[in-house]
Write an enzyme that holds these catalytic residues in place. Structure first.
Site, short mmCIF file in Angstrom:
data_model
loop_
_atom_site.label_atom_id
_atom_site.label_comp_id
_atom_site.label_asym_id
_atom_site.label_seq_id
_atom_site.Cartn_x
_atom_site.Cartn_y
_atom_site.Cartn_z
N TYR A 1 -10.05 -9.24 -6.66
CA TYR A 1 -9.11 -9.24 -7.78
C TYR A 1 -9.32 -10.38 -8.75
O TYR A 1 -8.70 -10.42 -9.81
CB TYR A 1 -7.67 -9.29 -7.23
CG TYR A 1 -7.34 -8.15 -6.32
CD1 TYR A 1 -7.16 -6.86 -6.82
CD2 TYR A 1 -7.24 -8.33 -4.94
CE1 TYR A 1 -6.89 -5.79 -5.98
CE2 TYR A 1 -6.97 -7.27 -4.09
CZ TYR A 1 -6.78 -6.01 -4.62
OH TYR A 1 -6.52 -4.95 -3.79
N HIS B 1 -4.20 -8.98 3.51
CA HIS B 1 -5.64 -8.96 3.77
C HIS B 1 -5.97 -9.85 4.97
O HIS B 1 -5.36 -10.90 5.15
CB HIS B 1 -6.42 -9.47 2.55
CG HIS B 1 -6.48 -8.49 1.43
ND1 HIS B 1 -6.75 -8.85 0.12
CD2 HIS B 1 -6.33 -7.13 1.41
CE1 HIS B 1 -6.75 -7.78 -0.63
NE2 HIS B 1 -6.50 -6.73 0.12
N LYS C 1 -2.23 -2.36 7.88
CA LYS C 1 -3.38 -1.87 8.62
C LYS C 1 -3.44 -2.52 10.00
O LYS C 1 -3.07 -3.67 10.17
CB LYS C 1 -4.66 -2.15 7.84
CG LYS C 1 -4.82 -1.28 6.59
CD LYS C 1 -6.16 -1.50 5.94
CE LYS C 1 -6.38 -0.55 4.76
NZ LYS C 1 -7.70 -0.74 4.14
N HIS D 1 -2.76 2.61 -5.82
CA HIS D 1 -3.72 1.53 -5.56
C HIS D 1 -3.95 0.69 -6.82
O HIS D 1 -4.14 -0.52 -6.74
CB HIS D 1 -5.04 2.09 -5.05
CG HIS D 1 -6.01 1.02 -4.66
ND1 HIS D 1 -5.84 0.23 -3.54
CD2 HIS D 1 -7.14 0.57 -5.26
CE1 HIS D 1 -6.83 -0.65 -3.45
NE2 HIS D 1 -7.63 -0.47 -4.49
N ARG E 1 -1.18 -1.72 -7.01
CA ARG E 1 -1.41 -2.82 -6.06
C ARG E 1 -2.42 -3.81 -6.67
O ARG E 1 -2.24 -5.03 -6.58
CB ARG E 1 -1.93 -2.24 -4.74
CG ARG E 1 -2.32 -3.28 -3.68
CD ARG E 1 -2.62 -2.53 -2.38
NE ARG E 1 -3.40 -3.31 -1.42
CZ ARG E 1 -2.88 -4.15 -0.54
NH1 ARG E 1 -1.57 -4.36 -0.51
NH2 ARG E 1 -3.65 -4.80 0.32
N ARG F 1 0.85 -1.19 0.00
CA ARG F 1 0.00 0.00 0.00
C ARG F 1 0.89 1.25 0.00
O ARG F 1 2.06 1.19 0.39
CB ARG F 1 -0.90 0.03 1.23
CG ARG F 1 -1.84 -1.17 1.37
CD ARG F 1 -2.63 -1.10 2.66
NE ARG F 1 -3.60 -2.17 2.81
CZ ARG F 1 -3.35 -3.32 3.44
NH1 ARG F 1 -2.15 -3.53 3.99
NH2 ARG F 1 -4.28 -4.25 3.54
#
Length: 298
Positions: free
Chosen positions: A277, A268, A172, A242, A245, A148
């Site tokens: 995706y 994730h 995150k 993004h 990514r 990211r």
């Protein structure tokens, strides 16, 4: 009310481990609703509101032309706040317990093609000097690691391990993960580190990527950099970190990578996030299938 918001901030930072940007967004949404509620209903404390009052805010936002995506984000902030108040026994009933998010159109991100990436990497293959070498490496790391934008900006020098060809990024909710670095990219890392040593004044020395003034890069700078470089080889409307990514994940899946591996590389928390995706991968699979099957050649 101020005490509740401060406690909520601590909860988001300490327990949920949200980023400063996310925490600020949640609190801003609460402040905006607080102002609306006071103006419309002359009520100072939003911990005593009804869903009808929240619904009035939604209607007001729609009338002001705010998108459903933005409204849903604001509602998510309120929902989290009331859930926190219920958890801490500040309220007895969550007024948003039956709230349903507004419908939003599904936006499919269009990744860069392998040709576009190849064309760009050819253009920057002869990079020289600190800024050109740094910019090439930024593009390369986005495409070959799927990091990211915030993860790249906050990458630390001591988290780049060239003896094992891995980088450690902070994702995150402060989750760390290790990502392998391809040998060809590792060579570009070494070249960048050599150029980095030529900087006269390094201020943010712990950060891996720096400006020519020795400062940590900003999010807007990295966005402009990617947009500028890909404008050379792509006519796509959206050209951002993004999208790179997204391109990383799509190209891996198109070339046979399994979904769980891509999930781990992207950082994730659930497979559902990664499955987004697969839409592009399915489109690629259909194309290959259509081009190759004899029944389609009549």
């Amino acid at each position: 009310m101020k005490t509740n918001k401060e406690a909520f901030r601590n909860y988001l930072e300490m327990e949920k481990k949200y980023s400063p940007h996310t925490v600020a967004a949640y609190l801003n949404d609460i402040v905006f609703f607080e102002a609306f509620n006071k103006d419309r209903f002359e009520q100072d404390c939003i911990d005593k509101v009804s869903y009808g009052q929240i619904r009035s805010w939604i209607v007001s936002l729609v009338d002001d032309g705010v998108s459903n995506v933005s409204i849903n984000r604001k509602m998510a902030s309120l929902k989290a706040f009331f859930k926190f108040l219920l958890k801490t026994k500040q309220i007895d009933v969550n007024p948003m317990v039956k709230h349903k998010a507004l419908k939003t159109p599904k936006i499919v991100q269009v990744p860069f093609s392998e040709k576009e990436l190849g064309d760009l990497m050819k253009e920057v293959s002869e990079a020289s000097g600190f800024e050109e070498v740094r910019d090439r490496l930024i593009v390369d790391l986005f495409y070959t690691t799927g990091v990211r934008r915030a993860e790249l900006i906050h990458l630390m020098v001591y988290n780049v391990d060239l003896s094992s060809n891995v980088i450690k990024v902070l994702g995150k909710r402060n989750k760390e993960r290790l990502i392998p670095v391809l040998p060809v990219v590792a060579e570009n890392v070494r070249m960048y580190l050599g150029e980095r040593q030529s900087l006269e004044n390094v201020i943010d020395s712990d950060y891996f990527f720096l400006s020519k003034k020795g400062l940590k890069l900003s999010e807007s700078f990295v966005y402009r950099l990617i947009n500028s470089y890909f404008s050379r080889v792509s006519e796509k409307v959206k050209k951002s970190p993004h999208v790179l990514r997204h391109t990383f994940a799509t190209h891996l899946l198109n070339n046979g990578a399994d979904l769980n591996s891509v999930k781990e590389l992207l950082g994730h928390s659930s497979l559902a996030s990664t499955q987004v995706y697969t839409h592009n991968s399915l489109a690629e699979l259909k194309k290959v299938y259509g081009d190759a099957h004899p029944r389609n050649k009549r």
